[in-house]
Structures are given as structure tokens and as C-alpha cells.
Enzyme design. Structure first.
Site, short mmCIF file in Angstrom:
data_model
loop_
_atom_site.label_atom_id
_atom_site.label_comp_id
_atom_site.label_asym_id
_atom_site.label_seq_id
_atom_site.Cartn_x
_atom_site.Cartn_y
_atom_site.Cartn_z
NE ARG A 1 47.25 42.25 35.37
CZ ARG A 1 46.32 42.86 34.64
NH1 ARG A 1 46.25 44.18 34.65
NH2 ARG A 1 45.47 42.18 33.92
N GLY B 1 35.05 33.89 34.78
CA GLY B 1 35.04 33.70 36.23
C GLY B 1 35.45 34.93 37.01
CG ASN C 1 28.58 26.59 78.95
OD1 ASN C 1 29.56 27.13 79.45
ND2 ASN C 1 28.32 26.63 77.66
CD GLN D 1 42.69 26.79 28.84
OE1 GLN D 1 42.37 27.45 29.83
NE2 GLN D 1 42.95 27.33 27.68
CE LYS E 1 41.50 37.09 37.43
NZ LYS E 1 42.00 38.01 36.40
CB THR F 1 39.50 33.16 25.72
OG1 THR F 1 39.82 33.81 24.49
CG2 THR F 1 39.93 34.07 26.87
C1 UD1 Z 1 39.45 38.80 26.80
C2 UD1 Z 1 39.01 38.98 25.36
C3 UD1 Z 1 38.88 40.46 25.02
C4 UD1 Z 1 37.89 41.10 25.96
C5 UD1 Z 1 38.30 40.85 27.43
C6 UD1 Z 1 37.20 41.31 28.33
C7 UD1 Z 1 39.95 37.11 24.15
C8 UD1 Z 1 41.01 36.63 23.22
N1 UD1 Z 1 39.96 38.37 24.49
O1 UD1 Z 1 40.73 39.37 26.89
O2 UD1 Z 1 38.44 40.62 23.69
O3 UD1 Z 1 37.81 42.48 25.72
O4 UD1 Z 1 38.50 39.45 27.67
O5 UD1 Z 1 37.60 41.22 29.68
O6 UD1 Z 1 39.10 36.33 24.51
N2 UD1 Z 1 41.15 32.11 30.53
C9 UD1 Z 1 41.19 30.73 30.57
N3 UD1 Z 1 42.15 30.11 29.85
C10 UD1 Z 1 43.08 30.76 29.13
C11 UD1 Z 1 43.02 32.16 29.11
C12 UD1 Z 1 42.04 32.82 29.82
O7 UD1 Z 1 40.36 30.09 31.21
O8 UD1 Z 1 43.92 30.11 28.52
C13 UD1 Z 1 40.08 32.79 31.29
C14 UD1 Z 1 40.60 33.72 32.34
O9 UD1 Z 1 40.71 33.05 33.58
C15 UD1 Z 1 39.51 34.78 32.40
C16 UD1 Z 1 38.97 34.81 30.97
O10 UD1 Z 1 39.36 33.60 30.38
O11 UD1 Z 1 38.47 34.42 33.26
C17 UD1 Z 1 39.50 35.99 30.17
O12 UD1 Z 1 40.90 35.85 30.05
P1 UD1 Z 1 41.86 37.09 30.02
O13 UD1 Z 1 43.26 36.60 29.93
O14 UD1 Z 1 41.54 38.02 31.10
O15 UD1 Z 1 41.48 37.73 28.61
P2 UD1 Z 1 41.73 39.21 28.17
O16 UD1 Z 1 43.11 39.31 27.63
O17 UD1 Z 1 41.34 40.14 29.22
#
Ligand code: UD1
Ligand code: MG
Length: 468
Positions: free
Chosen positions: A17, A107, A397, A79, A24, A85
Site C-alpha cells: 500500500r 520493521g 578556487n 524469508q 517499506k 509472521t
Molecule cells: C500482525 C499481528 C497482529 C497484530 C499486528 C500489529 C500476526 C499473525 N498478526 O498482523 O496480531 O495486531 O501485527 O501491527 O502476527 N512480516 C514478515 N514476513 C511475513 C509476514 C510479515 O517479515 O511473512 C513482517 C512485516 O514486514 C511486518 C510484520 O511482519 O513488519 C507484521 O506483518 P503484517 O503483515 O503487517 O501483520 P499484520 O497482519 O498487521
């Protein structure tokens, strides 16, 4: 002795987004990549080891890491593909030793305060050696976040993602921040039990909560009420909102220290601003890198000041641009700079120096009381005390290949519109007539004029169209 803290930073996500060609976590907040802010948290906790999980844009993120880490021991792990996550943490955990506490950070969540993380780690310790600690926050609009589900006694037993939540669970306002702390050995075991049987087909880190609860391990929530500290960046609008919130926080802090800001909403600090007593800053000023303003310094409206030290009582008039770059700029006590002045790397102004409008100074030292008040250039120069440098004068200069130095000794007056062709030295107390092109050293105390003599032709008639 506390157990050592190892940090995992999740930074593999795509950030679709943001609609950017760049990852990002490299987007800037307060002049620094989001990831730099998060790495700063790890540094603040003196993390033993920091593992950054990269994926989308991994090459670019990993290339940026040495510059961002600034001495903090780090490793990157990829990854691929990105399967959630939990999957991300699974890639990092093999790099960590069993005897530590793992702190998971995101991050794209840049504004968590070091004290908050320290409190989360303290809560983990207080709850027992095996405990899992979550950073949670109450939100009036919890939409999109994982909800913290508690049992009838108030104990946390699960985090349920928005997409997997029941209607009742969606009404819970306490959400998981994305930040947790757990003993590495335990976390490793819980991670091995994750599966992707959920609405998003991902390995959720948040599922470790239910395993911990099932194992009878205490799960504690360190619950804060400041949404800013857990706010993530997903869109340019959120990034701008966080920027404003961050700037507001810094402005409040400066005012608490006594700094007078004409308008705290019109100030941008992209680095570190250190202020003495009775500093006044007018509207729309931008500070970058480390800037130190001494007692009583006044900065006019619309100045950009980077990597500089301004000593007590100096005045920076409006629309001045100062950028010290790698070597810095210094402005002496009671000096006066601007309006519309430009100080570049290596400009060293002594006490009571005056630099006026449209004057550019680069790699030049001006001793006490020297003045260059209008439309001038001083580059690669040493300027003595009380020198008066006339309007429109420049140091030439650069010969097309090399830079050369100009020395202007004390009390020299350089007339208007002179060209000082370096290398050249103007002897102390001398005067250079206006319009001179000086290619040779000038003697002390003398008047030097190096321009064509005026010729007058009497009764000269200008050509006219009607004649002949
Ligand atoms: C996650 C949490 C959610 C929490 C929210 C807070 C999980 C399953 N959910 O959701 O409970 O309320 O954050 O902001 O953890 N990332 C990776 N690899 C991946 C997926 C994500 O490195 O495969 C990193 C993303 O870059 C980011 C972070 O993990 O920095 C969070 O990922 P994001 O997809 O934003 O998770 P949310 O769905 O927001
Ligand atoms: Mg998110």
C-alpha cells in the site's frame, strides 16, 4: 543477572500500500528509514544479537543494513516466500542461542519508546523464567489488529486475528502490537508447533500464545495506552501522520527544556537538536543530523540547518541554508548569518562574523569580526580578523582540475566585485580596489587595483539609427 536480549526484526513484508519501488522499511520517518528507528530500539536495549528478517526487496534492505546498524551486532536472514509472521520468526530463531530472551519487533513500527520495551522485558522477568510477554494496547478502533482474548479470570490465552475472529472477539479493544518477548528456548519449541490452518493460510506468530497457555506457561500483557508507540506504517498517509506525531513529541520535549518555538506544529527535526538556554526558533525551520544551538541563539523563519554548531548569541536570519555535511559547519558567538545565506561543509565562522544575503561560504575559516555582507563567494579560504569582503567578490578556487586556497590576512578590505584567483594571499591591512582581478599576492598595507584604467573619449556620439 538478567538474561541477554536478542532481537528479531520482522522486515520481509511487501508494503504494497505504500505504492513505492522501495521496501517499506526503508521509507523515511524524521529523515531516517523506519528500520533505523527500530534498530535504534535494539541498540537502546544493548541487544546481544539482532536478526533482521528480509524478504521483499531483501537485496536493498541488506545493502542498507551496515549503514543503519552503526556498531550494533546484526545478521540478516531471508524469508522466501513470506508465509506469515510465525514463519518469519522461524527463519531467525536458529541463529539465536538458547540462553537469551527473544524480543520480536516489527520493521514498520518505528515509535516504540525504549522504556516501553524495557518495561515489557521486566514484565516477562517478573512473570517467571518461562513466561511469554506481549505488548498490547487498547484502541477505540481495533479493526485489522489481532485481539487479545482473556479468560474469565483475565488471563491471556490467545490472540485471534481479525479475519479469524468471531463477532464477539472483534468487539475486544485490546490488541496485540506485534511486539513480544519470550525465552528463546521456549519460543523455539512453540514455533515448531505452528500451522497455517487459518483464514489467511499463514503461519501466525500470534499462535504461540495458545501453546504457551496450553503448556501452563504464564502469558502476561504489558498494556499501554499510547497508540502512537505501536502504530505501524502501511500507507503514505499513515507515514505522514506518524511523522507529525513524532515531530509533535520532539517539539513538546524541546519546549519542556525551555526552547521557544514560534509554532510547535511548524518545526521539523530530522536528527538531534541540542539547545542551550533561551533559544528561539521561528516557524518552518528544518534541522537535520546533529545540530547544536548555544545559549540565546535565534533562528529566523524558514531556515534549513544540518550538521552544524551555532555558538551562544548568534543569529541566523530567515531563509538561511546551512549544511555541514560530513565535516560540519560552525558559527561563532554573536555571529550573524543571513537572510538568504548559504553555509556549506567546512564553513567556520569566528565570533561576531557577519555573513549577509546571497553569500556562500564553503571550506573557509573566517576569524573574529570578518564580514561578507552581500552577494559573495568564499571557498577554500582563510580570512583574518575584521576583514571586509565586498559585495559581489569571489574566490576563484577551482582551476578546472584542482582546488586552490586563498588567504586574506587581518584587516584587509576587498572592494566590490573582485575576483581572487587562487592560490593567492592578500597581505594584512591591504586594500583591493573594486573590480580587481587579483592573480598575484598583494603586499600588506597597500592599495592594489587590478582593473583596466578608465578611458574617456570627449564628445563621443553613440551610433544612431537616423544618422547616414
Ligand atoms: C500482525 C499481528 C497482529 C497484530 C499486528 C500489529 C500476526 C499473525 N498478526 O498482523 O496480531 O495486531 O501485527 O501491527 O502476527 N512480516 C514478515 N514476513 C511475513 C509476514 C510479515 O517479515 O511473512 C513482517 C512485516 O514486514 C511486518 C510484520 O511482519 O513488519 C507484521 O506483518 P503484517 O503483515 O503487517 O501483520 P499484520 O497482519 O498487521
Ligand atoms: Mg501490519
Amino acid at each position: 543477572m538478567h538474561r541477554p536480549v536478542d532481537v528479531i526484526i520482522l522486515a520481509a513484508g511487501k508494503g504494497t500500500r505504500m505504492k513505492s519501488a522501495y521496501p517499506k522499511v526503508l521509507q523515511r520517518l524524521a529523515g531516517r528509514p523506519l528500520l533505523a528507528h527500530v534498530i535504534g530500539m535494539a541498540r537502546g536495549l544493548s541487544a546481544r544479537c539482532t536478526v533482521v528478517v528480509t524478504g521483499h526487496g531483501a537485496d536493498v534492505v541488506e545493502a542498507a543494513l551496515p549503514g543503519l546498524a552503526d556498531g550494533l551486532p546484526w545478521q540478516a536472514v531471508r524469508q522466501e516466500p513470506q508465509r506469515g509472521t510465525g514463519h518469519a520468526v522461524q527463519q531467525a530463531i536458529p541463529l539465536l542461542a538458547d540462553d537469551g530472551i527473544t524480543l520480536v519487533l516489527c520493521g514498520d513500527v518505528p515509535l516504540t519508546q525504549p522504556e516501553t520495551l524495557a518495561a515489557l522485558l521486566a514484565a516477562q522477568r517478573a512473570a517467571g523464567a518461562d513466561a511469554l510477554a506481549l505488548l498490547t494496547v487498547d484502541l477505540t478502533d481495533p479493526h485489522g489488529y489481532g485481539r487479545v482474548v482473556r479468560d474469565e479470570r483475565g488471563a491471556v490465552h490467545a490472540i485471534v486475528e481479525e479475519k479469524d475472529a468471531s463477532d464477539a472477539q472483534r468487539r475486544i479493544q485490546e490488541v496485540y502490537s506485534g511486539i513480544l518477548a519470550a525465552p528463546t528456548q521456549r519460543l523455539r519449541a512453540w514455533l515448531s508447533r505452528l500451522d497455517d490452518r487459518n483464514a489467511q493460510g499463514e503461519f501466525y506468530l500470534t499462535d504461540v500464545v495458545k501453546f504457551a497457555a496450553a503448556d501452563g506457561v504464564p502469558v502476561v500483557a504489558h498494556r499501554i495506552d499510547d497508540p502512537l508507540q505501536v502504530a505501524g506504517v502501511n500507507t503514505p498517509a499513515q507515514l505522514a501522520a506518524l511523522e507529525r506525531a513524532y515531530q509533535h513529541r520532539i517539539a513538546q520535549m524541546l519546549m519542556t527544556q525551555g526552547v521557544r518555538l514560534a509554532d510547535p506544529a511548524r518545526l521539523d527535526i530530522r536528527g538531534e537538536l541540542v539547545c542551550g538556554q533561551d533559544v528561539e526558533i521561528d516557524v518552518n525551520c528544518v534541522f537535520e543530523g546533529r545540530v547544536v544551538l548555544g545559549d540565546g541563539v535565534r533562528v529566523g523563519a524558514n531556515c534549513v540547518i544540518a550538521h552544524a554548531t551555532v555558538d551562544a548569541g548568534a543569529i541566523i536570519e530567515p531563509f538561511t541554508h546551512i549544511d555541514g555535511g560530513a565535516v560540519g559547519v560552525s558559527v561563532g558567538v554573536q555571529a550573524r548569518v543571513g537572510p538568504f545565506a548559504r553555509l556549506r561543509p567546512g564553513a567556520r565562522l569566528g565570533p561576531e562574523v557577519h555573513i549577509g544575503n546571497f553569500v556562500e561560504v564553503k571550506n573557509a575559516t573566517l576569524a573574529a569580526g570578518a564580514k561578507a555582507n552581500h552577494l559573495a563567494y568564499l571557498g577554500d579560504a582563510t580570512v583574518g580578523e575584521r576583514v571586509n569582503y565586498g559585495a559581489g567578490s569571489i574566490t576563484a578556487n577551482y582551476d578546472g582540475a584542482r582546488k586552490h586556497h586563498t588567504v586574506i590576512e587581518a584587516d584587509v578590505h576587498v572592494g566590490s566585485n573582485c575576483v581572487l584567483v587562487a592560490p593567492v594571499t592578500l597581505g594584512a591591512g591591504g586594500t583591493v580596489g573594486a573590480g580587481s582581478t587579483v592573480t598575484k599576492d598583494t603586499p600588506a598595507g597597500a592599495l592594489t587595483v587590478a582593473r583596466a584604467k578608465a578611458v574617456t573619449v570627449p564628445n563621443w556620439r553613440r551610433p544612431s539609427k537616423s544618422a547616414g
